[in-house]
Write a protein that holds these residues in place. Structure first.
Motif, PDB file in Angstrom:
ATOM      1  N   PRO A 147      43.163  27.296 -13.127  1.00 32.21           N
ATOM      2  CA  PRO A 147      42.725  28.258 -14.088  1.00 32.21           C
ATOM      3  C   PRO A 147      43.353  29.603 -14.175  1.00 32.21           C
ATOM      4  N   GLN A 148      43.711  30.181 -15.391  1.00 35.62           N
ATOM      5  CA  GLN A 148      44.294  31.362 -15.366  1.00 35.62           C
ATOM      6  C   GLN A 148      42.890  32.456 -15.118  1.00 35.62           C
ATOM      7  N   ASN A 149      41.845  32.048 -15.452  1.00 36.02           N
ATOM      8  CA  ASN A 149      40.754  32.783 -15.440  1.00 36.02           C
ATOM      9  C   ASN A 149      39.454  32.076 -15.304  1.00 36.02           C
ATOM     10  N   ILE A 150      38.765  32.614 -13.983  1.00 38.92           N
ATOM     11  CA  ILE A 150      37.711  31.709 -13.523  1.00 38.92           C
ATOM     12  C   ILE A 150      36.610  31.829 -14.532  1.00 38.92           C
ATOM     13  N   VAL A 151      36.203  32.729 -15.321  1.00 36.29           N
ATOM     14  CA  VAL A 151      35.204  33.074 -16.297  1.00 36.29           C
ATOM     15  C   VAL A 151      35.404  31.844 -17.426  1.00 36.29           C
ATOM     16  N   SER A 152      36.569  31.860 -17.819  1.00 40.87           N
ATOM     17  CA  SER A 152      36.822  30.932 -19.104  1.00 40.87           C
ATOM     18  C   SER A 152      36.550  29.232 -18.534  1.00 40.87           C
ATOM     19  N   ALA A 153      36.903  29.278 -17.291  1.00 38.24           N
ATOM     20  CA  ALA A 153      36.935  27.720 -16.703  1.00 38.24           C
ATOM     21  C   ALA A 153      35.384  27.523 -16.553  1.00 38.24           C
ATOM     22  N   PHE A 154      34.742  28.561 -16.140  1.00 35.97           N
ATOM     23  CA  PHE A 154      33.210  28.179 -16.090  1.00 35.97           C
ATOM     24  C   PHE A 154      32.451  28.037 -17.514  1.00 35.97           C
ATOM     25  N   GLY A 155      33.165  28.671 -18.288  1.00 39.15           N
ATOM     26  CA  GLY A 155      32.366  28.516 -19.822  1.00 39.15           C
ATOM     27  C   GLY A 155      32.630  27.339 -20.364  1.00 39.15           C
ATOM     28  N   GLN A 156      33.629  26.336 -19.962  1.00 45.32           N
ATOM     29  CA  GLN A 156      33.516  25.173 -20.677  1.00 45.32           C
ATOM     30  C   GLN A 156      33.431  23.861 -19.734  1.00 45.32           C
ATOM     31  N   ASN A 157      32.464  23.174 -20.094  1.00 39.38           N
ATOM     32  CA  ASN A 157      32.333  21.874 -19.150  1.00 39.38           C
ATOM     33  C   ASN A 157      33.673  20.760 -18.998  1.00 39.38           C
ATOM     34  N   ILE A 158      34.469  20.955 -19.978  1.00 35.28           N
ATOM     35  CA  ILE A 158      35.327  19.888 -19.954  1.00 35.28           C
ATOM     36  C   ILE A 158      36.546  20.626 -18.740  1.00 35.28           C
ATOM     37  N   ARG A 159      36.274  21.994 -18.278  1.00 38.20           N
ATOM     38  CA  ARG A 159      37.232  22.366 -17.547  1.00 38.20           C
ATOM     39  C   ARG A 159      36.598  22.065 -15.983  1.00 38.20           C
ATOM     40  N   MET A 160      35.951  21.200 -15.894  1.00 32.21           N
ATOM     41  CA  MET A 160      35.242  21.347 -14.508  1.00 32.21           C
ATOM     42  C   MET A 160      36.282  20.878 -13.267  1.00 32.21           C
ATOM     43  N   LEU A 161      37.310  20.299 -13.665  1.00 32.93           N
ATOM     44  CA  LEU A 161      38.201  20.262 -12.556  1.00 32.93           C
ATOM     45  C   LEU A 161      38.909  21.570 -12.099  1.00 32.93           C
ATOM     46  N   GLN A 162      39.001  22.490 -12.903  1.00 32.12           N
ATOM     47  CA  GLN A 162      39.435  23.725 -12.764  1.00 32.12           C
ATOM     48  C   GLN A 162      38.404  24.453 -11.691  1.00 32.12           C
ATOM     49  N   VAL A 163      36.948  24.376 -11.996  1.00 29.14           N
ATOM     50  CA  VAL A 163      36.053  24.711 -11.115  1.00 29.14           C
ATOM     51  C   VAL A 163      36.244  24.338  -9.824  1.00 29.14           C
ATOM     52  N   VAL A 164      36.156  23.088  -9.914  1.00 33.19           N
ATOM     53  CA  VAL A 164      36.245  22.458  -8.547  1.00 33.19           C
ATOM     54  C   VAL A 164      37.440  22.860  -7.788  1.00 33.19           C
ATOM     55  N   PHE A 165      38.573  23.218  -8.292  1.00 37.70           N
ATOM     56  CA  PHE A 165      39.537  23.770  -7.490  1.00 37.70           C
ATOM     57  C   PHE A 165      39.395  25.118  -6.890  1.00 37.70           C
ATOM     58  N   PHE A 166      38.738  26.050  -7.847  1.00 39.61           N
ATOM     59  CA  PHE A 166      38.343  27.221  -7.416  1.00 39.61           C
ATOM     60  C   PHE A 166      37.312  27.042  -6.341  1.00 39.61           C
TER      61      PHE A 166
END
Ligand code: ASP
Length: 428
Positions: A147-166
């Motif tokens: 993700p370019q920005n962790i807050v926006s990744a946290f903000g969308q459930n479909i971005r879960m893989l990005q949160v997993v990466f972080f």
């Protein structure tokens, strides 16, 4: 004695189905929509609400407790390899069943024309998304992991893989930078993890009611006030629906049952009873992401998967290991091609294996995501994406079954990896 949770949920599901059918048959659709379905939405919201904090906190805690980064990379490599293998097997099973039964060839041309005409608007409504997916390069899913920005990744459930990466990155660095401050961070995150796990326990107390409302709401959404329409749809697409479900069942029996029976200490009964609440919830919500908190709990508490393994393997699985979705995408592509009278040769069928693998990895663990990503598979073999009109009518039912399969697959691999790690530790 208190009734086991999976029985409670199953009863909720059965009663919800009966209520949904009753309400559609008696013109109570709008009552159910206004006064019953919202309780289902409330329940799913609760699960989604804690999914991100739970994934982040439990993954960071899990990685930080490994205290050895090489163990993580070993476990990661194995997990990804097994995930890819099970997905390839699921697509192969899908391709075999659809070629054996050929459901598309028995669809009368007038039904094909009818279905295309009635769903044309829905397909047009999705055109924007379809265009976007078409324009993506082959490596875009890889780029999207970071993700370019962790807050926006946290903000969308479909971005879960990005949160997993972080979370993985964060957890590894927490291990690499040990001092009094980072130890405090670790302990805070451990606390957050404990609290979210307690939240799952409390939410699950209302699961039977939530599932009742979800199923009643789904039946209402599909049938509205007109059961005959739903039934006639089912009769024309019944064969296709049955072929997808048969493929999914075969995959569960031939792949997951074999994994559990031959490579873990669990009997099939123990495994399937342990994971049943997550399967039922996946079936009711059509969302692996919303189910994840419960999958984690079932794996840890009922199947003894250690938290450091479960919190790594399961969120990763929810986002990249969608075997049910991959199988469905393969069957749907061949079905549409058959119905449109477009024969697919061996090369085309092999192309489907590869693209369904990629498309399923790129599918978000949320309802109806699989049919959107199906476009990639269709396009790869020159089948027009407007063909999804043919299968939209029964997609909801298939979404329920494929999501339950997806979740079962993640759990089977979690148990497998857990035992492999345990054996390794015992040996050395
Ligand atoms: N609903 C599925 C899941 O959450 C994805 C799909 O649409 O196939 O696992």
């Amino acid at each position: 004695m208190k009734m086991k949770l999976h029985w409670q949920i199953l009863i909720g599901l059965g009663l919800g189905a009966l209520f949904g059918i009753f309400s559609a048959a008696n013109g109570l659709g709008s009552f159910t929509r206004d006064w019953v379905a919202p309780f289902g939405a409330l329940f799913v919201n609760l699960l989604k609400l804690i999914a991100m904090p739970l994934v982040f906190a439990s993954l960071v805690t899990g990685v930080a407790s490994l205290a050895d980064v090489s163990k993580l990379s070993r476990m990661g490599g194995r997990t990804i390899a097994i995930y890819l293998l099970t997905t390839l097997l699921s697509i192969t099973i899908g391709i075999v069943v659809v070629n054996v039964f050929q459901p598309g060839n028995s669809l009368p041309p007038e039904v094909t024309a009818d279905l295309q005409a009635s769903y044309v608007q829905e397909v047009e409504g999705r055109e924007g998304t379809i265009e976007k997916i078409r324009d993506r390069g082959p490596l875009q899913p890889l780029v999207d992991i970071v993700p370019q920005n962790i807050v926006s990744a946290f903000g969308q459930n479909i971005r879960m893989l990005q949160v997993v990466f972080f979370a993985l990155f964060f957890g590894v660095c927490l291990v690499l930078a040990p001092n009094e401050h980072t130890r405090a961070v670790k302990s805070v995150i451990q606390g957050v993890s404990d609290v979210t796990i307690k939240m799952v326990d409390l939410i699950m107390l209302v699961a039977p009611i939530g599932v009742f409302a979800l199923i009643a709401g789904t039946i209402t959404a599909v049938a509205g006030d007109d059961v005959t329409k739903a039934l006639s749809l089912l009769s024309s697409l019944g064969f296709y629906t049955a072929v997808v479900i048969l493929g999914l069942l075969l995959h569960v029996i031939l792949v997951y049952s074999v994994i559990v029976h031959f490579f873990t200490r669990f009997s099939l009964k123990e495994f399937f009873t342990g994971i049943a609440p997550a399967q039922l919830l996946a079936f009711s919500t059509s969302s692996s992401a919303a189910t994840l908190p419960v999958t984690l709990e079932c794996a840890e508490e009922n199947l003894g998967v250690r938290s450091e393994v479960a919190s790594f393997v399961l969120p990763l699985g929810a986002t990249i290991n969608l075997d049910g979705t991959a199988l469905y995408q393969a069957v749907a592509t061949v079905f549409i091609a058959q119905a449109l009278g477009m024969p697919l040769d061996l090369v085309a069928q092999l192309t489907i294996v590869l693209t369904a693998l990629l498309a399923s990895i790129g599918t978000a663990p949320v309802p109806a995501a699989g049919i959107v990503m199906l476009v990639i598979v269709l396009e790869s073999v020159g089948v027009p994406s407007s063909g999804i009109a043919l299968i939209l009518g029964v997609d909801r039912i298939l979404d329920m079954v494929r999501t339950a399969t997806n979740v079962t697959g993640d759990a089977a691999v979690a148990v497998l990896i857990n035992e492999a790690e345990e054996r390794r530790e015992a040996a050395g």
